[in-house]
Scaffold this motif. Structure first.
Motif, mmCIF file in Angstrom:
data_model
loop_
_atom_site.group_PDB
_atom_site.id
_atom_site.type_symbol
_atom_site.label_atom_id
_atom_site.label_comp_id
_atom_site.label_asym_id
_atom_site.label_seq_id
_atom_site.Cartn_x
_atom_site.Cartn_y
_atom_site.Cartn_z
ATOM 1 N N GLY A 145 0.817 -1.214 0.000
ATOM 2 C CA GLY A 145 0.000 0.000 0.000
ATOM 3 C C GLY A 145 0.846 1.257 0.000
ATOM 4 N N GLN A 146 0.206 2.394 0.260
ATOM 5 C CA GLN A 146 0.876 3.685 0.267
ATOM 6 C C GLN A 146 0.029 4.695 1.036
ATOM 7 N N LEU A 147 0.615 5.897 1.250
ATOM 8 C CA LEU A 147 -0.113 6.946 1.942
ATOM 9 C C LEU A 147 -1.229 7.487 1.054
ATOM 10 N N LYS A 148 -2.347 7.766 1.667
ATOM 11 C CA LYS A 148 -3.527 8.248 0.946
ATOM 12 C C LYS A 148 -3.591 9.768 1.046
ATOM 13 N N THR A 149 -3.985 10.416 -0.041
ATOM 14 C CA THR A 149 -4.089 11.875 -0.074
ATOM 15 C C THR A 149 -5.377 12.330 0.610
ATOM 16 N N TYR A 150 -5.258 13.431 1.379
ATOM 17 C CA TYR A 150 -6.433 14.025 2.006
ATOM 18 C C TYR A 150 -6.256 15.547 2.048
ATOM 19 N N ARG A 151 -7.309 16.266 2.442
ATOM 20 C CA ARG A 151 -7.287 17.727 2.459
ATOM 21 C C ARG A 151 -6.870 18.228 3.842
ATOM 22 N N TYR A 152 -5.845 19.059 3.869
ATOM 23 C CA TYR A 152 -5.363 19.612 5.131
ATOM 24 C C TYR A 152 -6.373 20.613 5.676
ATOM 25 N N GLN A 153 -6.845 20.356 6.890
ATOM 26 C CA GLN A 153 -7.847 21.182 7.565
ATOM 27 C C GLN A 153 -9.106 21.368 6.714
ATOM 28 N N GLY A 154 -9.370 20.420 5.826
ATOM 29 C CA GLY A 154 -10.570 20.471 4.999
ATOM 30 C C GLY A 154 -10.523 21.500 3.886
#
Length: 391
Positions: A145-154
Motif C-alpha cells: 500500500g501507500q499513503l492516501k491523499t487528504y485535504r489539510y484542515q478540509g
C-alpha cells in the motif's frame, strides 16, 4: 370482633401502603436488574468493537513545507545548555560519553536557586508546523500500500492536498496520515486490509541518532522570550529520506475483521510467482533431429582393386554393376523409407551370385571346343560387400 368503620379504613390504608411499597421494591429491583444487564451488554458491545492499536517502527520520506509560509507555531521547546548557550549531544554511551557540540545560541537563559547560586542554563526554541504532498512510509507492519491523499484542515485548495502533516518540536512528530494497504499485527500475526490512520515520532533531539531527524536546530528558531518577537525559520523547506521513526502507531478501525483469522501472514501479491519468463525448456536448441543436413551422402567412389584377369572379357549383358563405394557411416533416412538392409551407398543390392558371370582363361579355350569343354574353375568376383543393419 366488631370493628368500627374508622378501624376498617385504617386497616385498608395500611394494607394498600404495604402493597404499594412491595410493588415499588419489585419494580426497582426489575429496573436495577434490567439496567445492569443493559450496562453489561453495552460493555460487551464496546469491548467487541474496541479499536485495535498496533505499535511498530519505520522510516519516513518526503519534503516538509510550511502550510502558511515560514512561520513558527508558538509552542516552546526548552533545551538545557551550558552557561554559554551551547548544546552538546552524546554520541557515545552513558558510561563512556562522547559529547559533540550541536548548536550555540546567544539567547541563553540562566535559572538560579533560591539562594542565588547557579542552577541551570537553557535556550527556548519555537516549534514549526509542516505539511507534505510527496511523503512515503515504510514499516514492518505496513505492506502492499501507500499513503492516501487528504485535504489539510478540509481546505479544497490544490496546495493543501497532502498525504501527511507533521511538526518539529523536541523531535519530528508525525501528526496525521492515512495508509491504504495491509497492516500486520506483530503480536498475533493477523492482517487487516483497508485504510488506517497512523501517527508517530522520530528520534528526540538528544538521542544519539537525533541528527537523522529534523530538529529546531536545523531551523534556528531560538529566541528571547522577553523581546516579544518571534524568530523567522532559517529554512523554507526540509527534505527527509528514510528518516527513522522510533514509534509508529497504527489504528485499526473498530469492527474490522482480519483477512487471515488463523494469524498466518498473507504474502503480498507478486506479479509472476509461478513461471519465470525463461521456464519452458520444452524444445531443445536442435528442433528437428529427424532429418540432419547430411541426409543424402555424397558418393565418393574409391577405386578398390578388383581381382579380375586382364585377359578376361566381361559379358556386359550378363553383369549389372552396383557401383560399389567405400564404406561410409551415413545418417539413415526416415525410418518409413528403410527396407531393412542396404549398402553403405544407400542403394539396395541387386547383383546376386546368379547375375554375375565371369569368363576365365580356361573358358576362353572352351569357346573353340564347346563339345568337350568343361569349365573347371569358375570364381566369383571379389569386391566391397559392406552392409549396414539399420534398426
Amino acid at each position: 370482633m366488631h370493628l368500627s368503620n374508622s378501624h376498617l379504613d385504617l386497616h385498608s390504608k395500611t394494607s394498600n401502603k404495604l402493597q404499594n411499597q412491595n410493588l415499588y421494591k419489585l419494580g426497582f429491583s426489575a429496573l436495577s436488574c434490567g439496567g445492569l444487564a443493559f450496562l453489561l451488554l453495552g460493555l460487551g458491545a464496546s469491548h467487541a468493537d474496541a479499536q485495535l492499536t498496533i505499535q511498530s517502527t519505520g522510516t519516513i520520506s518526503g519534503t516538509l513545507r510550511f502550510p502558511f509560509g515560514p512561520t513558527t507555531n508558538g509552542r516552546v521547546t526548552r533545551i538545557d545548555t551550558d552557561k554559554n548557550g551551547t548544546y552538546f549531544r552524546n554520541i557515545g554511551t552513558r558510561s563512556n560519553p562522547k559529547l559533540v557540540p550541536v548548536y550555540s545560541s546567544r539567547f541563553v537563559q540562566i535559572e538560579t536557586n533560591p539562594d542565588g547560586t547557579f542552577k541551570k542554563a537553557f535556550v527556548d526554541f519555537l516549534g514549526l508546523q509542516f505539511i507534505s504532498s510527496n511523503g512515503s512510509i515504510t514499516s514492518p507492519a505496513l505492506s502492499a500500500g501507500q499513503l492516501k491523499t487528504y485535504r489539510y484542515q478540509g481546505r479544497p485548495n490544490p496546495e493543501f492536498q497532502i498525504n501527511f502533516q507533521a511538526a518539529v518540536q523536541d523531535e519530528l512528530a508525525l501528526q496525521r496520515a492515512f495508509y491504504e494497504g495491509v497492516v500486520t499485527d506483530p503480536r498475533t500475526g493477523q492482517q487487516y486490509q483497508g485504510v488506517f490512520e497512523i501517527n508517530g515520532q522520530g528520534p528526540r533531539y538528544s538521542d544519539r541518532n537525533g541528527g537523522d531527524s529534523p530538529t529546531v536546530f536545523d531551523f534556528k528558531t531560538d529566541y528571547n522570550p522577553k523581546s516579544g518577537t518571534r524568530p523567522r525559520p532559517a529554512l523554507n523547506s526540509y527534505t527527509m529520506k528514510n528518516t527513522p521513526l522510533v514509534r509508529l502507531t497504527i489504528k485499526v478501525p473498530a469492527g474490522m475483521q482480519p483477512i487471515n483469522p488463523s494469524g498466518t501472514p498473507v504474502a503480498p501479491p507478486v506479479v509472476n510467482p509461478v513461471t519465470p519468463p525463461i521456464a519452458t525448456p520444452v524444445t531443445p536448441p536442435v528442433a528437428t533431429p529427424v532429418t540432419p543436413p547430411i541426409m543424402a551422402p555424397i558418393e565418393t567412389p574409391v577405386t578398390e582393386p578388383i581381382e579380375t584377369p586382364v585377359t578376361e572379357t566381361i559379358d556386359s549383358d550378363s553383369f549389372i554393376s552396383s557401383s560399389p563405394t567405400a564404406p561410409t557411416i551415413s545418417t539413415p533416412t526416415s525410418p518409413s523409407e528403410q527396407t531393412g538392409i542396404e549398402f553403405s551407398s544407400g542403394k539396395v543390392a541387386i547383383n546376386s551370385d546368379s547375375a554375375i558371370r565371369q569368363i576365365t582363361s580356361e573358358q576362353t579355350g572352351c569357346l573353340k571346343d564347346t563339345v568337350n569343354c568343361r569349365p573347371q574353375n569358375q570364381s566369383r568376383p571379389i569386391g566391397p560387400r559392406s552392409r549396414v543393419l539399420v534398426r
